[in-house]
Design an enzyme around this catalytic site. Sequence first.
Site, PDB file in Angstrom:
ATOM      1  N   ARG A  95      41.148  20.305  -5.676  1.00  0.00           N
ATOM      2  CA  ARG A  95      41.640  21.124  -4.558  1.00  0.00           C
ATOM      3  C   ARG A  95      40.524  21.696  -3.690  1.00  0.00           C
ATOM      4  NH1 ARG A  95      45.088  18.646  -6.091  1.00  0.00           N
ATOM      5  NH2 ARG A  95      47.151  19.177  -6.859  1.00  0.00           N
ATOM      6  N   HIS A 117      47.857  10.969 -12.861  1.00  0.00           N
ATOM      7  CA  HIS A 117      48.817  10.850 -11.764  1.00  0.00           C
ATOM      8  C   HIS A 117      49.233  12.237 -11.248  1.00  0.00           C
ATOM      9  CE1 HIS A 117      51.192   7.364 -10.063  1.00  0.00           C
ATOM     10  NE2 HIS A 117      51.832   8.347  -9.463  1.00  0.00           N
ATOM     11  N   ARG A 171      61.435  13.754 -13.760  1.00  0.00           N
ATOM     12  CA  ARG A 171      60.909  14.697 -12.761  1.00  0.00           C
ATOM     13  C   ARG A 171      62.058  15.583 -12.277  1.00  0.00           C
ATOM     14  NH1 ARG A 171      57.197  10.591  -9.035  1.00  0.00           N
ATOM     15  NH2 ARG A 171      55.761   9.951 -10.686  1.00  0.00           N
ATOM     16  N   TYR A 217      50.917  -1.493  -7.623  1.00  0.00           N
ATOM     17  CA  TYR A 217      51.884  -1.396  -8.718  1.00  0.00           C
ATOM     18  C   TYR A 217      52.194  -2.842  -9.051  1.00  0.00           C
ATOM     19  CZ  TYR A 217      52.689   3.625  -8.206  1.00  0.00           C
ATOM     20  OH  TYR A 217      52.539   4.983  -8.193  1.00  0.00           O
ATOM     21  N   LYS A 219      43.676   2.422 -12.841  1.00  0.00           N
ATOM     22  CA  LYS A 219      43.963   3.843 -12.595  1.00  0.00           C
ATOM     23  C   LYS A 219      44.996   4.350 -13.593  1.00  0.00           C
ATOM     24  CE  LYS A 219      45.632   6.938  -8.865  1.00  0.00           C
ATOM     25  NZ  LYS A 219      47.059   7.207  -9.078  1.00  0.00           N
ATOM     26  N   GLY A 235      44.164  17.128  -9.694  1.00  0.00           N
ATOM     27  CA  GLY A 235      43.887  18.556  -9.636  1.00  0.00           C
ATOM     28  C   GLY A 235      42.765  18.958  -8.694  1.00  0.00           C
TER      29      GLY A 235
HETATM   30  C1  FNR Z   1      51.107   9.950  -5.914  1.00  0.00           C
HETATM   31  N1  FNR Z   1      50.271   9.145  -6.686  1.00  0.00           N
HETATM   32  C2  FNR Z   1      50.347   7.773  -6.578  1.00  0.00           C
HETATM   33  N2  FNR Z   1      49.488   6.984  -7.279  1.00  0.00           N
HETATM   34  C3  FNR Z   1      49.530   5.631  -7.151  1.00  0.00           C
HETATM   35  O1  FNR Z   1      48.746   4.952  -7.791  1.00  0.00           O
HETATM   36  N3  FNR Z   1      50.432   5.054  -6.298  1.00  0.00           N
HETATM   37  C4  FNR Z   1      51.321   5.777  -5.572  1.00  0.00           C
HETATM   38  O2  FNR Z   1      52.120   5.230  -4.817  1.00  0.00           O
HETATM   39  C5  FNR Z   1      51.296   7.189  -5.726  1.00  0.00           C
HETATM   40  N4  FNR Z   1      52.186   7.973  -5.038  1.00  0.00           N
HETATM   41  C6  FNR Z   1      52.081   9.347  -5.096  1.00  0.00           C
HETATM   42  C7  FNR Z   1      52.928  10.131  -4.314  1.00  0.00           C
HETATM   43  C8  FNR Z   1      52.782  11.509  -4.305  1.00  0.00           C
HETATM   44  C9  FNR Z   1      53.668  12.335  -3.440  1.00  0.00           C
HETATM   45  C10 FNR Z   1      51.774  12.118  -5.103  1.00  0.00           C
HETATM   46  C11 FNR Z   1      51.563  13.609  -5.085  1.00  0.00           C
HETATM   47  C12 FNR Z   1      50.969  11.347  -5.901  1.00  0.00           C
HETATM   48  C13 FNR Z   1      49.217   9.755  -7.524  1.00  0.00           C
HETATM   49  C14 FNR Z   1      47.925   9.965  -6.741  1.00  0.00           C
HETATM   50  O3  FNR Z   1      47.292   8.761  -6.452  1.00  0.00           O
HETATM   51  C15 FNR Z   1      46.941  10.832  -7.546  1.00  0.00           C
HETATM   52  O4  FNR Z   1      46.724  10.269  -8.803  1.00  0.00           O
HETATM   53  C16 FNR Z   1      47.423  12.281  -7.704  1.00  0.00           C
HETATM   54  O5  FNR Z   1      47.977  12.735  -6.490  1.00  0.00           O
HETATM   55  C17 FNR Z   1      46.301  13.190  -8.149  1.00  0.00           C
HETATM   56  O6  FNR Z   1      46.785  14.478  -8.428  1.00  0.00           O
HETATM   57  P1  FNR Z   1      46.638  15.716  -7.408  1.00  0.00           P
HETATM   58  O7  FNR Z   1      45.210  15.955  -7.208  1.00  0.00           O
HETATM   59  O8  FNR Z   1      47.350  15.315  -6.159  1.00  0.00           O
HETATM   60  O9  FNR Z   1      47.346  16.838  -8.101  1.00  0.00           O
END
Ligand code: FNR
Length: 378
Positions: free
Chosen positions: A310, A275, A178, A143, A251, A308
């Site tokens: 799974r 995300h 959220r 970040y 990303k 998404g």
């Molecule tokens: C994330 N994601 C995320 N991405 C990122 O770049 N830095 C981060 O710190 C986080 N933290 C984070 C926390 C939690 C609890 C979740 C569920 C997701 C996003 C992550 O990298 C990814 O893009 C998503 O989780 C993909 O979606 P699905 O497959 O989990 O639904």
Amino acid sequence: NEIYLQGLGGTTPAFTTDLTALEESAAKLLTPQALGYVAGGAGSGATMRANREAFDRWKIVPRMLTDATERDLSVTLFGRRLPAPVLLAPVGVQTIVHPEGELATARAAAALDVPMILSTAAAHTIEEVAQAGGSGPRWFQLYWPNDPDVTASILGRAREQGYTALVVTLDTWTLAWRPRDLDQAYLPFLKAEGTAIAMSDPAFRARLAKTPEEDLPTAILQWVGMFTGTDKSWDRLSVLRELWDGPILLKGIQHVDDARRAVDAGMDGIVVSNHGGRQVDGALASLEALPRIAQAVGGRAEVLFDSGVRTGADVLKALALGAKAVLLGRPYVYGLAHGGEDGVRHVVRSLLAELDLTLALAGYRTPGELSPSALQRG
Ligand code: FNR
């Protein structure tokens, strides 16, 4: 085979092999706050649902008599051979689901030789997670702070600790609306769980009037304030290039023009991602963004995908639509909740085994053989 053979001795798997069922059982293990944070999405949840609906719309069309008895799932990314086209997505604050958090994830990933992408918002430091991961492959997710010295310091630490590729997340410069977190007034970062990297950073600490040990709340607010602002742009990506000599991926790319722009800016790859539906409510399903982007920039940069995924079939579909590899997100976090390192290992091994079988039964031997003709919309 391993599972069925153990069954002869009366043993069944410790955790379900249906990865889509893990969220439900994790709900019983997690606090309402942690569950809301992990499972929740932006706004009405429309993007999160769209991500899944898109996977359901694409169907695999199996081929017969292709001799897929021997498979090889491996892919080469930035010169390193990976056992399968799967990486662990960056997920912050993992101690909210299991006390060992990212350390357990790092051990599981390393045991399987699957790259873990460490989040800037991790609950453990860069150095601790690197140590837990040993010689396993590791990438770092940034970040991007507004402060160039802090950025340089964090990236320097990551490079020093053997993180090879850098994933710069662009879609979360501020947090979305959220409802599940808002209704519980819960933001894990404000409870220190996601600030280990910042609070252990010398350049960040030098910016503070009082040390985090003296005044953590002020330090956290100062850290969170480093992400909004106007000093990031496509031109400024050159700053990151100067600070990082390995591959850089962006990303959060969903628009084909942004994908082209990333490549024009000299980026080595992109992660097509929304995300996990946690940022823009009502956005395009990430899978629907993939084919155009892969077609536009495919040979010029590595195209990775998430949001998404799974099942093994989902991985196959994303690969067929042009992804070189996918990032697994929430499912491994639910594995972590169920059983720490063992839980993560179970989830990843199950996914890879399911991918292997699905690939075989669809008539393919390697990820490279897949193309859009393996699928049909229906
Ligand atoms: C994330 N994601 C995320 N991405 C990122 O770049 N830095 C981060 O710190 C986080 N933290 C984070 C926390 C939690 C609890 C979740 C569920 C997701 C996003 C992550 O990298 C990814 O893009 C998503 O989780 C993909 O979606 P699905 O497959 O989990 O639904």
